[in-house]
Design an enzyme around this catalytic site. Sequence first.
Site, short mmCIF file in Angstrom:
data_model
loop_
_atom_site.label_atom_id
_atom_site.label_comp_id
_atom_site.label_asym_id
_atom_site.label_seq_id
_atom_site.Cartn_x
_atom_site.Cartn_y
_atom_site.Cartn_z
N ASN A 23 18.47 47.79 -13.76
CA ASN A 23 17.55 48.48 -12.85
C ASN A 23 17.85 49.97 -12.69
OD1 ASN A 23 16.26 46.08 -12.54
ND2 ASN A 23 16.77 45.79 -10.37
N ARG A 102 7.07 45.31 -15.28
CA ARG A 102 6.52 46.09 -14.19
C ARG A 102 7.06 47.53 -14.15
NH1 ARG A 102 4.05 45.74 -9.13
NH2 ARG A 102 5.03 47.13 -7.65
N PRO A 132 1.91 44.94 -5.23
CA PRO A 132 0.89 45.97 -5.43
C PRO A 132 1.50 47.33 -5.76
CG PRO A 132 1.18 45.51 -3.09
CD PRO A 132 2.08 44.58 -3.82
N VAL A 133 0.64 48.32 -6.03
CA VAL A 133 1.14 49.68 -6.35
C VAL A 133 0.57 50.71 -5.39
CG1 VAL A 133 1.69 49.27 -8.78
CG2 VAL A 133 -0.63 49.94 -8.15
N ASP A 134 0.11 50.25 -4.22
CA ASP A 134 -0.52 51.19 -3.28
C ASP A 134 0.42 52.32 -2.84
OD1 ASP A 134 0.82 48.99 -2.17
OD2 ASP A 134 -0.19 49.15 -0.24
N VAL A 173 10.25 50.13 2.51
CA VAL A 173 11.12 50.59 1.43
C VAL A 173 10.67 49.99 0.09
CG1 VAL A 173 13.46 50.40 0.51
CG2 VAL A 173 13.12 50.98 2.91
N SER A 174 10.45 50.85 -0.89
CA SER A 174 10.10 50.38 -2.23
C SER A 174 10.94 51.14 -3.25
CB SER A 174 8.61 50.61 -2.50
OG SER A 174 8.37 50.56 -3.90
N ASP A 317 17.57 40.13 -5.16
CA ASP A 317 17.86 39.73 -6.54
C ASP A 317 19.07 38.79 -6.65
OD1 ASP A 317 15.74 41.16 -7.44
OD2 ASP A 317 16.89 42.79 -8.33
N ILE A 339 11.79 40.27 1.32
CA ILE A 339 11.27 41.33 0.44
C ILE A 339 10.01 40.87 -0.31
CG2 ILE A 339 11.83 42.99 -1.39
CD1 ILE A 339 13.69 43.34 0.99
N ARG A 409 15.89 39.06 -20.39
CA ARG A 409 15.38 40.33 -19.88
C ARG A 409 16.45 41.06 -19.05
NH1 ARG A 409 10.70 39.80 -16.20
NH2 ARG A 409 11.25 41.98 -16.03
C1 UD1 Z 1 12.81 46.62 -7.74
C2 UD1 Z 1 13.72 45.91 -8.69
C3 UD1 Z 1 13.75 44.42 -8.40
C4 UD1 Z 1 14.11 44.17 -6.94
C5 UD1 Z 1 13.24 45.01 -6.01
C6 UD1 Z 1 13.69 44.94 -4.57
C7 UD1 Z 1 13.71 47.17 -10.75
C8 UD1 Z 1 13.30 47.24 -12.18
N1 UD1 Z 1 13.26 46.12 -10.06
O1 UD1 Z 1 11.51 46.11 -7.93
O2 UD1 Z 1 14.72 43.82 -9.26
O3 UD1 Z 1 13.94 42.82 -6.64
O4 UD1 Z 1 13.26 46.40 -6.41
O5 UD1 Z 1 15.00 45.34 -4.44
O6 UD1 Z 1 14.42 48.02 -10.27
N2 UD1 Z 1 5.35 47.03 -2.28
C9 UD1 Z 1 4.07 47.26 -1.81
N3 UD1 Z 1 3.35 48.28 -2.36
C10 UD1 Z 1 3.85 49.08 -3.34
C11 UD1 Z 1 5.16 48.86 -3.81
C12 UD1 Z 1 5.90 47.82 -3.26
O7 UD1 Z 1 3.59 46.56 -0.93
O8 UD1 Z 1 3.15 49.99 -3.81
C13 UD1 Z 1 6.14 45.91 -1.72
C14 UD1 Z 1 6.45 44.82 -2.75
O9 UD1 Z 1 5.39 43.94 -2.90
C15 UD1 Z 1 7.68 44.19 -2.14
C16 UD1 Z 1 8.39 45.36 -1.47
O10 UD1 Z 1 7.41 46.40 -1.34
O11 UD1 Z 1 7.29 43.25 -1.15
C17 UD1 Z 1 9.58 45.90 -2.23
O12 UD1 Z 1 9.27 46.04 -3.61
P1 UD1 Z 1 9.89 47.19 -4.51
O13 UD1 Z 1 11.15 47.71 -3.89
O14 UD1 Z 1 8.82 48.15 -4.83
O15 UD1 Z 1 10.27 46.37 -5.82
P2 UD1 Z 1 10.24 46.89 -7.32
O16 UD1 Z 1 10.52 48.34 -7.37
O17 UD1 Z 1 9.06 46.34 -8.00
#
Ligand code: UD1
Length: 430
Positions: A23, A102, A132-134, A173-174, A317, A339, A409
């Site tokens: 990651n 992703r 989502p990617v919002d 947090v994302s 994770d 999460i 992966r």
């Molecule tokens: C990354 C990690 C993944 C880990 C996750 C949380 C990588 C490649 N992947 O995934 O292994 O499980 O962080 O630690 O690093 N969300 C929204 N809108 C958005 C973006 C996210 O609602 O635009 C939500 C997601 O649905 C989720 C939460 O935010 O419920 C956290 O997700 P996010 O931290 O973005 O996960 P990834 O970056 O996809």
Amino acid sequence: MDRIRLVGGNPLNGELPISGAKNAALPLMIASLLTDEPLTLTNVPRLADVTQLQRILVNHGVGVALEGRRRGEDDMLGQRITFTATDIVDTRAPYELVSKMRASFWVIGPLLSREGQAQVSLPGGCAIGTRPVDFYLDGLRALGADIEIDAGYVHARAPGGRLKGATVHFPRVSVGATHTILMAAVLAEGRTVIENAACEPEVGDLARCLVAMGAKIEGIDTHTLTVDGVEKLHGAKHAVLPDRIETGTYAMATAMAGGNVLLKGGRADLLQAALDVLGETGAHITQEEAGIRVTQNGNGIRPVDVETDPFPGFPTDLQAQYMALMTRAEGVTHIRETIFENRFMHVGELARFGADIKIDGQVATVTGVPELTGAEVMATDLRASVSLVIAGLVAKGETLVSRIYHLDRGFERLEDKLGRCGAEIERLAG
Ligand code: UD1
């Protein structure tokens, strides 16, 4: 399709090398799009996701040079790869490449900030929720991008060719949105403040590499990142930090199977919350100079409730792996997933070993059983698949895990690493 065969019952003993973090490697590789000079990464893990991202980067025009292993060198050492994006030849990231992983969606940040435009397919990846990617799109809009979604593609354009610094506040947090907006902001005009940023160690690793490339970033490892955009970034050399999820996985495997394992290169500060929980369950954990030592002398596994949280909390994770461990605990454990909304897919498969797990919304209640029995099981996502291996390490008789492409992966040579520590485990081809 390959499968993994295990026969449970052996303790784990010896040294187990920890690879570079998947990651962290992925966003670091993507950062190479930000400069026309070479970015050399060391300690890059040998994983299917890394190979897949290389394909995506090559499609954008990035040169990828892999340094061969020297004769006699430890075959578990990470790779050294140089990425050179002299010219971006294509700002489109097509569905057939992006849908497999992703994280490849994150190219939208650097493409937009360096080239002023990007067309990126909406992402795929593990089916662990709607994901989502919002946040990404709202963040890029805040930096001045025009965004349209058409036929499954995000079309993004920076008016005048350059993004403009702004305050971006994430509703939650994302990790991925933080990586993306950070990479977009480093070449934007003026100051960007990212509020409620993820402070997972992999975000810090990316930020440190960007600073080595000439970016101006304050607040690294905190929830507020302040970025002063620069005109140009230059090349750099950066070592990928050790994989805390792999570290936690093998720590749990050792806690499950019993034994004494040195997780070579592992860093306790990257997963203290999970190690603290493991300590409470009865494992003995110490940070040594060479890595983390985990011992469990068969004194029984105590049930300890956990809730997943963003860093520095217990990582989502590691939730599936921890659940596998708790199937053998002496009592009842509650595990709350906060999460992702659909991250209990391993429960049905763990039940095949004889585990007793009930789901109520986001909470799993695990009642420990005295014995698991080997079974034929199927990997459903990356982290879930390794929980089946952990269960198989102690299950009576033979376990066969299918669909292990999920495992490949994210876990480098899992069967070799566990096999060298005494597990009866092999990969069956075909
Ligand atoms: C990354 C990690 C993944 C880990 C996750 C949380 C990588 C490649 N992947 O995934 O292994 O499980 O962080 O630690 O690093 N969300 C929204 N809108 C958005 C973006 C996210 O609602 O635009 C939500 C997601 O649905 C989720 C939460 O935010 O419920 C956290 O997700 P996010 O931290 O973005 O996960 P990834 O970056 O996809």
